[in-house]
Design an enzyme around this catalytic site. Structure first.
Site, PDB file in Angstrom:
ATOM      1  N   ASP A 130      38.848  38.506  36.151  1.00 45.62           N
ATOM      2  CA  ASP A 130      38.989  38.075  37.598  1.00 45.62           C
ATOM      3  C   ASP A 130      38.853  39.592  38.337  1.00 45.62           C
ATOM      4  O   ASP A 130      38.449  40.411  37.798  1.00 45.62           O
ATOM      5  CB  ASP A 130      40.282  37.584  37.890  1.00 45.62           C
ATOM      6  CG  ASP A 130      40.289  36.600  39.221  1.00 45.62           C
ATOM      7  OD1 ASP A 130      40.922  35.968  39.269  1.00 45.62           O
ATOM      8  OD2 ASP A 130      39.172  36.984  39.945  1.00 45.62           O
TER       9      ASP A 130
HETATM   10  C1  GLC Z   1      39.369  35.970  42.980  1.00 48.91           C
HETATM   11  C2  GLC Z   1      39.754  34.590  42.173  1.00 48.91           C
HETATM   12  C3  GLC Z   1      38.641  34.046  41.176  1.00 48.91           C
HETATM   13  C4  GLC Z   1      37.352  34.219  41.657  1.00 48.91           C
HETATM   14  C5  GLC Z   1      37.109  35.812  41.767  1.00 48.91           C
HETATM   15  C6  GLC Z   1      35.419  35.945  42.268  1.00 48.91           C
HETATM   16  O1  GLC Z   1      40.005  36.732  43.088  1.00 48.91           O
HETATM   17  O2  GLC Z   1      40.909  34.902  41.630  1.00 48.91           O
HETATM   18  O3  GLC Z   1      39.177  32.787  40.917  1.00 48.91           O
HETATM   19  O4  GLC Z   1      36.340  33.463  40.753  1.00 48.91           O
HETATM   20  O5  GLC Z   1      38.161  36.178  42.396  1.00 48.91           O
HETATM   21  O6  GLC Z   1      35.528  35.580  43.645  1.00 48.91           O
END
Ligand code: GLC
Length: 716
Positions: free
Chosen positions: A272
């Site tokens: 993430d």
């Molecule tokens: C965010 C979220 C995740 C998302 C990623 C990219 O922090 O936790 O679900 O896909 O970053 O935006």
């Protein structure tokens, strides 16, 4: 010029030839995923430093609309990567296309209220159809986090509290996004997230620690992810949470032992946002160099937005801290993913599609059907609804005039200008013969109430109160809304509350005081028309709750598949598990939802493994009824929930029609991850219920023997 054309990669064996040509820096480049495609340096692309890119400008993409990505932009970068770089390796463009791209479907929690895998599959297929036209080939969806805490803003983004329902919808999401061939120009790679346990954040506070036993991990949180892997999902995203002291982003037990060794997953795991960097914040690495080493060794393939892999992996290999085989393992997975997406064969997007595929009438109609099927009627006293031939209607509440708010959280590409407000949709639906009274001012609203036949009050939450990083200590309606409702209640006119939200709110005052409650989990582009057609009776609401609604936040966490405990809940017996200041039951149970036609269940039967019930539509409206089957394992090596959803189906019923709805159970359905952490069906007595929601009584018990056969059954 490339040493050979991308088109030379004809089959998987060629990927190893390509890998053999790559330098250590080029390998690290394939594992690097920067954000913000528009800020990429062409020189970095040409140097092979960008394996994939997330088309988002910041870490909070979920709460803001984003500038549209266009295929011309992705193609331009792709040409550098495939025609100017030393090695022709296409870039994978990713975006958070969570529940629709330009045509926005209801938020996943709303989709779950339909109990319809078909709806989820179709909604995701439309999302892929549109997003691929903009050059996006990887969607960071479905979010499969089981959530039992409405304080957590991201409860909006998942499929609710039940692992069986979430598993069926996970499979459907994979089918919709990936189809049978991700290389098709309207299909894309899906991404199951957040692997695993993010919904267990203590206090419902995002990014917080969660304590999860292996028993609960396997029997609750992991199940929908396992279903997604069996359905062939291409990628996974590690969760921000730590499990037993180890951040999921560098947790070998999760990313390798379970995901790969036990489940045989051969796709790609991406962190993430800045997940690798956060290993340092967790206190599990001294710096990004150590974090990169730990994450790669644990099985994390792509580093999103930390730049730790691109900066440190070459030096870590040259210093002998990590083996190049570990780097090759990750790179091979990334190359295989790109191959499966058809990018070596055709890395470019047809730039004419972007203006042909967006927000098509047929997809608007489908989004309308999706929205209608996700609405949940919670209360309808004295058949207040549907509104038949009103002469005067009051329409109040700020969300009645809202547009982009209908999209809900995690919507980057919806266009507010394409949303018809609930108020406008109601006026269109009921026509110009009706007189409408409206005002944004609560005092006007209250004074108008005496002059109309009914007041429709649209309350609930802006998406900015839900979604990522938006958690609350108070799940009541936002400030001012209850006061308006109380003022309207005093006027004696029927009050219809339309609750547009992304979480189970505390609706206890509404339940006790208003005449009708229609719940709409941020229904997307077609929210207005869906709600208006439901208020008029054109749509008979059929949704059922995928999450439990508490009476108050003090009951949280509260969920239907709870344990019996050593002092089983008995509100009127001393010494049993209970509160002294509240009823212990929730306000609305999992699976609950009513319609305009009373549905009668009778004649529940268990005949061998077949469980059936007669369902009769006793009203004058055609209905769709979601029949649910629950079971209980009376005695096992580990305590089991007092009930578990095991089957469900939607059944259409004409007015007055009776149908016998039946399901075929099998022993395998009754299993759980037992003492050996493997799925087992332990012989013994089980109970079964079939009905309209999780309150359906257990009506039969049956004994399963060691061979998995039913040896005896009894009516309860
Ligand atoms: C965010 C979220 C995740 C998302 C990623 C990219 O922090 O936790 O679900 O896909 O970053 O935006």
């Amino acid at each position: 010029m490339p040493v050979f054309p991308a088109s030379k990669i004809k089959d998987i064996a060629d990927l190893d030839m390509l890998l053999g040509e790559m330098t250590l820096e080029e390998k690290a480049g394939q594992l690097n995923q920067p954000p913000n495609m528009l800020a990429l340096e062409d020189a970095d692309v040409k140097a092979g430093k960008i394996g994939s890119v997330i088309c988002a400008f910041n870490a909070y993409a979920g709460n803001e609309s984003h500038e549209r990505v266009r295929a011309g932009q992705t193609n331009r970068l792709q040409r550098i990567a495939c025609e100017e770089a030393r090695l022709p390796i296409p870039i994978l463009f990713a975006r958070d296309v969570i529940h629709g791209h330009r045509t926005v479907a209801p938020i996943p929690l709303g989709q779950a209220a339909s109990f319809s895998p078909e709806l989820v599959e179709e909604a995701q297929a439309i999302a892929a159809f549109e997003a691929t036209a903009d050059g996006i080939k990887w969607a960071y969806t479905p979010m499969l986090d089981i959530a039992r805490d409405p304080r957590w803003g991201r409860i909006a983004e998942g499929f609710g509290e039940d692992p069986y329902l979430a598993s069926r919808l996970a499979e459907a999401a994979v089918r919709g996004l990936q189809g049978t061939n991700m290389a098709d120009n309207d299909r894309m790679a899906a991404c199951m997230k957040h692997f695993v346990g993010y919904g267990a954040a203590e206090g419902g506070r995002d990014y917080n620690t969660g304590e999860i036993s292996e028993y609960t991990y396997r029997n609750l949180y992991l199940r929908p992810f396992h279903a997604a892997v069996k359905a062939g999902i291409a990628t996974a995203m590690s969760a921000f949470i730590e499990v037993a002291g180890i951040p999921a982003t560098c947790h070998k037990w999760i990313l390798d032992d379970i995901l790969r060794e036990e489940w045989g997953f051969d796709g790609v795991v991406v962190s993430d946002w800045d997940g690798v960097g956060e290993i340092v914040h967790h206190g599990c690495a001294a710096d990004h160099t150590e974090a990169a080493s730990k994450a790669l060794a644990a099985g994390l393939d792509i580093d999103m937005a930390t730049f730790a892999y691109i900066k440190h992996l070459p030096e870590l290999v040259r210093a002998g801290v990590i083996s190049e085989e570990l780097v090759d393992r990750a790179v091979r997975r990334v190359l295989l993913l790109k191959y499966r997406c058809g990018l070596f064969e055709n890395p470019y997007t047809d730039e004419t599609l972007g203006d042909k595929r967006m927000f098509l009438p047929e997809n608007q109609n489908k989004a309308l059907e999706f929205a209608k099927r996700t609405l949940v009627l919670l209360k309808n006293e004295n058949e207040t609804l549907p509104l038949t031939k009103p002469k005067k209607l009051g329409i109040f509440g700020t969300l009645g005039k809202a547009t982009w708010e209908m999209f809900g959280t995690w919507c980057l590409d919806g266009q507010a200008s394409e949303v018809v407000t609930i108020s406008d949709a109601i006026k269109k639906e009921f026509g110009s013969d009706v007189e409408y009274m409206e005002s944004p001012n609560p005092d006007d609203a209250i004074s108008f109430a005496r002059f109309v036949d009914a007041v429709i009050v649209v309350v609930g939450e802006s998406p900015h109160r839900g979604g990522e990083n938006n958690c609350v200590t108070d799940i009541g309606l936002p400030a001012g809304q209850l006061q308006l409702l109380k003022g309207l209640k005093r006027m004696g006119t029927p009050v219809i509350a339309v609750v547009v939200t992304g979480r189970p709110n505390d609706l206890s005052w509404l339940e006790a005081n208003v005449d009708a409650i229609l719940l709409a989990f941020h229904p997307g582009s077609m929210a207005g028309q869906a709600i208006a057609e439901t208020l008029s009776g054109k749509n008979n609401p059929s949704g059922k709750l995928p999450v439990t609604f508490p009476r108050c936040v003090g009951q949280v966490p509260i969920y239907y598949n709870r344990k019996n405990t050593g002092r089983p809940l008995d509100p009127y017996a001393k010494g049993m598990t209970r509160y002294i200041d509240s009823l212990d039951s929730p306000l609305y149970e999992f699976g609950y939802g009513i319609g305009y036609s009373p549905i009668n269940y009778s004649n529940a039967k268990l005949d061998g493994w077949k469980v059936s019930v007669d369902v009769k539509n006793e009203g004058k409206y055609a209905a769709e009824e979601i029949v649910q089957v629950y079971f209980r394992d009376e005695v096992a090596s580990r305590s089991r929930p007092i009930k578990e959803l095991v089957k469900f189906s939607r059944t259409t019923l004409k007015p007055g029609e009776t149908k016998t709805v039946s399901f075929e159970l099998k022993a395998e359905d009754l299993g759980y991850y037992g003492p050996q952490n493997t799925w087992v069906v332990e012989p013994g007595w089980f109970q079964v219920a079939i009905g309209a929601n999780s309150l359906a009584p257990m009506f039969a018990r049956f004994q399963v023997d060691a061979s998995g056969a039913i040896s005896e059954s009894q009516v309860m």
